[in-house]
Enzyme design. Sequence first.
Site, PDB file in Angstrom:
ATOM      1  N   SER A  29       0.831  -1.195   0.000  1.00  0.00           N
ATOM      2  CA  SER A  29       0.000   0.000   0.000  1.00  0.00           C
ATOM      3  C   SER A  29       0.874   1.256   0.000  1.00  0.00           C
ATOM      4  O   SER A  29       1.611   1.483  -0.952  1.00  0.00           O
ATOM      5  CB  SER A  29      -0.977  -0.023   1.168  1.00  0.00           C
ATOM      6  OG  SER A  29      -2.098   0.766   0.879  1.00  0.00           O
ATOM      7  N   ASP A  52      -9.911  -5.063  -4.325  1.00  0.00           N
ATOM      8  CA  ASP A  52      -9.262  -4.085  -3.446  1.00  0.00           C
ATOM      9  C   ASP A  52      -9.440  -2.676  -4.011  1.00  0.00           C
ATOM     10  O   ASP A  52      -9.188  -2.420  -5.187  1.00  0.00           O
ATOM     11  CB  ASP A  52      -7.780  -4.422  -3.296  1.00  0.00           C
ATOM     12  CG  ASP A  52      -7.108  -3.644  -2.173  1.00  0.00           C
ATOM     13  OD1 ASP A  52      -7.787  -2.836  -1.517  1.00  0.00           O
ATOM     14  OD2 ASP A  52      -5.897  -3.855  -1.953  1.00  0.00           O
ATOM     15  N   HIS A 110      -7.740  -5.996   1.713  1.00  0.00           N
ATOM     16  CA  HIS A 110      -6.548  -5.181   1.511  1.00  0.00           C
ATOM     17  C   HIS A 110      -5.341  -5.659   2.324  1.00  0.00           C
ATOM     18  O   HIS A 110      -4.213  -5.269   2.048  1.00  0.00           O
ATOM     19  CB  HIS A 110      -6.867  -3.728   1.884  1.00  0.00           C
ATOM     20  CG  HIS A 110      -5.742  -2.780   1.620  1.00  0.00           C
ATOM     21  ND1 HIS A 110      -5.259  -2.509   0.361  1.00  0.00           N
ATOM     22  CD2 HIS A 110      -4.983  -2.041   2.471  1.00  0.00           C
ATOM     23  CE1 HIS A 110      -4.274  -1.638   0.438  1.00  0.00           C
ATOM     24  NE2 HIS A 110      -4.079  -1.350   1.706  1.00  0.00           N
TER      25      HIS A 110
END
Length: 489
Positions: A296, A352, A407
């Site tokens: 991320s 996601d 996620h």
Amino acid sequence: MKAIHLALITHLHHHNLDLNKNRIPMVYAYQDVKTSKKSNRLGEKLSNLLNIQKPYQKNDPPPSTHSNLNNIHEDKANTPTMSPKEDISDRWRDIHGVQEWEGLLDPLHPLLRREIIKYGEFAQATYDALDIDSFSEYCGSCMYNSHKLFDKLGLNKNGYRVTKYIYAMSQIDMPQWLERSKLTYTWSKDSNWIGFVAVSDDEESRRIGRRDIIVAWRGTVTPSEWYENMQRKLESIGHMDSKVEHGFLSIYTSKCDSTRYNKSSASQQVMQELKTLVEFSKTKGEQVSLTITGHSLGGALALLNAYESAANFPKLPTSVISFAAPRVGNIAFRDELYQMGVKILRVTVKQDLVPRMPGIVLNESLQKFDDLTGTLEWIYTHVGAELKLDVRSSPYLKRGFNYIGIHMLETYLHLVDGFVSSSSTFRSNAKRDVALVNKACDMLVDELRIPTSWYQFAHKGLECNSYGRWIRPKRDPEDIPSPTREEHL
């Protein structure tokens, strides 16, 4: 577009009920609870808006891959969680992306799968070892010194040693009620541990065909990092037309002379360590590579790191393996990375949301109109090859909406481990422990009987002393953050 992003952040923050219940902080999520009707409706609206393929619904027929998942899980209890290491010394350039991973992703080559998981576990280590206890005087630091890190997390098997910890800060002044630590005096009010540099040992270097330097970046955890993630303006980087998201660049480059750990920025810390390691390996006549990984926000920082590294070490083979990474820069930034020879593999999951940001609407898809509009310097674009996974492929994962759990990096690693090809079912001989998926969320089917968010200290870190009183134990002196000691090491 910004309203959509803020709505998502608000929704995820709403579920952050008790940070101390978890030991694994994750980007955009600290704890996952059973999804309410309200969150289901929000998920459905976002899914419809973004045209995201939905996971199985509760009334859908279950996947028929396995008839009794719990029996299969128990049968694997006494088996290794990884396959024997194979020599890849004659294929490392292909696995490192020299041909953009052509022919290796679908179907996924077993050797590449193993390497992706290896680097993903390094990224996961930046979450597993982070102290997020808001009552800890070391909140935001790594719980272990660099010599203990891999041993404590069971990563010694990978054949690397940590050489440098990385610290980052934000220039944002957060109100006191938003600060993570509840204590007035802490190890650092400005900096947070955000990753590390490591290098392969001699045995692993022989197996993989070169001395491999890795940089692993952590995703969003602190409130200031959350705020930086919401910055959506593009900022120039380098000397050409390349632009990147302001918040990501701020975390990567911020420094302050009055701080203990960020007198130099995260960028400067990493580049100095890379220079030392590359020069040392050259004196020994070794082949060297650089592999940068992150999840991320960490995936975004990995791209910035790769851009700077390629500019400073143009002959150093540089690859990025990121997980759930958002878009970082504009088309010129992407093109410059390609011109510098950086190889980038993005691992994403269809369901996601984060890889669709920023630029949910205004993104690389507009390039088809270049003949009419010319090159649009202000739109965001992804970079590199993509390994796209699907939550629905795994019979071990719950149906329904759980965008926080989707996620999570452990969910990604589970899906990588089971992926064979886009036309195949989840592989039955996947070896990675399925229980890891539920470390900090509720993604596994109830049939497996794995508790949700199970990864935490016993008794929330308290210990009973000889008088029968529950106390917070002192940290081992070797694990207390010390810039002087770390510089010496």
